[in-house]
Design an enzyme around this catalytic site. Structure first.
Site, PDB file in Angstrom:
ATOM      1  N   ILE A   6       0.766  -1.138  -0.102  1.00 12.59           N
ATOM      2  CA  ILE A   6       0.197   0.101  -0.100  1.00 12.59           C
ATOM      3  C   ILE A   6       0.785   1.227   0.034  1.00 12.59           C
ATOM      4  O   ILE A   6       1.788   1.406   0.722  1.00 12.59           O
ATOM      5  CB  ILE A   6      -1.036   0.177   1.222  1.00 12.59           C
ATOM      6  CG1 ILE A   6      -1.805  -1.041   1.440  1.00 12.59           C
ATOM      7  CG2 ILE A   6      -1.626   1.297   1.369  1.00 12.59           C
ATOM      8  CD1 ILE A   6      -2.720  -1.252   2.471  1.00 12.59           C
ATOM      9  N   CYS A   7       0.551   2.195  -0.737  1.00 13.73           N
ATOM     10  CA  CYS A   7       1.136   3.353  -0.515  1.00 13.73           C
ATOM     11  C   CYS A   7       0.047   4.650  -1.132  1.00 13.73           C
ATOM     12  O   CYS A   7      -0.915   4.163  -1.009  1.00 13.73           O
ATOM     13  CB  CYS A   7       2.362   3.497  -1.745  1.00 13.73           C
ATOM     14  SG  CYS A   7       1.997   3.538  -3.642  1.00 13.73           S
ATOM     15  N   ALA A   8       0.525   5.580  -1.252  1.00 10.89           N
ATOM     16  CA  ALA A   8      -0.273   6.926  -1.345  1.00 10.89           C
ATOM     17  C   ALA A   8      -1.117   6.781  -2.787  1.00 10.89           C
ATOM     18  O   ALA A   8      -2.372   6.817  -2.691  1.00 10.89           O
ATOM     19  CB  ALA A   8       0.397   8.129  -1.200  1.00 10.89           C
TER      20      ALA A   8
END
Length: 102
Positions: A6-8
């Site tokens: 998960i990232c931005a």
């Protein structure tokens, strides 16, 4: 093993995902599935995975992601490991999270 990254926005983590896939293939690691998503969409797919890894830019959301995923193992990747794609250290983090799950 199945890993959710998960990232931005899900984009920078996609590059890391490819490095992890390559490393797993070279080292004979059973990596069934790996996907990169944004913080906005992880809830839709998180139950399909064994562990969730957060990019450094969203590591402050660890508690919320742990709660939102129903208590799945969640870890934040070290900024340097994330930046250079240090697959060995990232898989060590995954192993640690999975050991704590048992």
């Amino acid at each position: 093993m199945k890993i959710l990254l998960i990232c931005a926005g899900g984009l920078s983590t996609s590059m890391l995902m490819k490095k992890l896939e390559k490393y797993a293939a070279e080292k004979g690691i059973n990596l069934e599935k790996i996907e990169a998503v944004s913080t906005a969409s992880y809830r839709d797919v998180c139950q399909e995975y064994d562990v969730i890894l957060l990019g450094p830019q969203v590591s402050y959301q660890k508690a919320a992601v742990t709660e939102g995923s129903g208590g799945m193992p969640v870890g934040a990747m070290a900024p340097y490991d994330y930046a250079i794609g240090n697959a060995e250290n990232i898989f060590k983090l995954v192993d640690s999270l999975l050991q704590n799950k048992k």
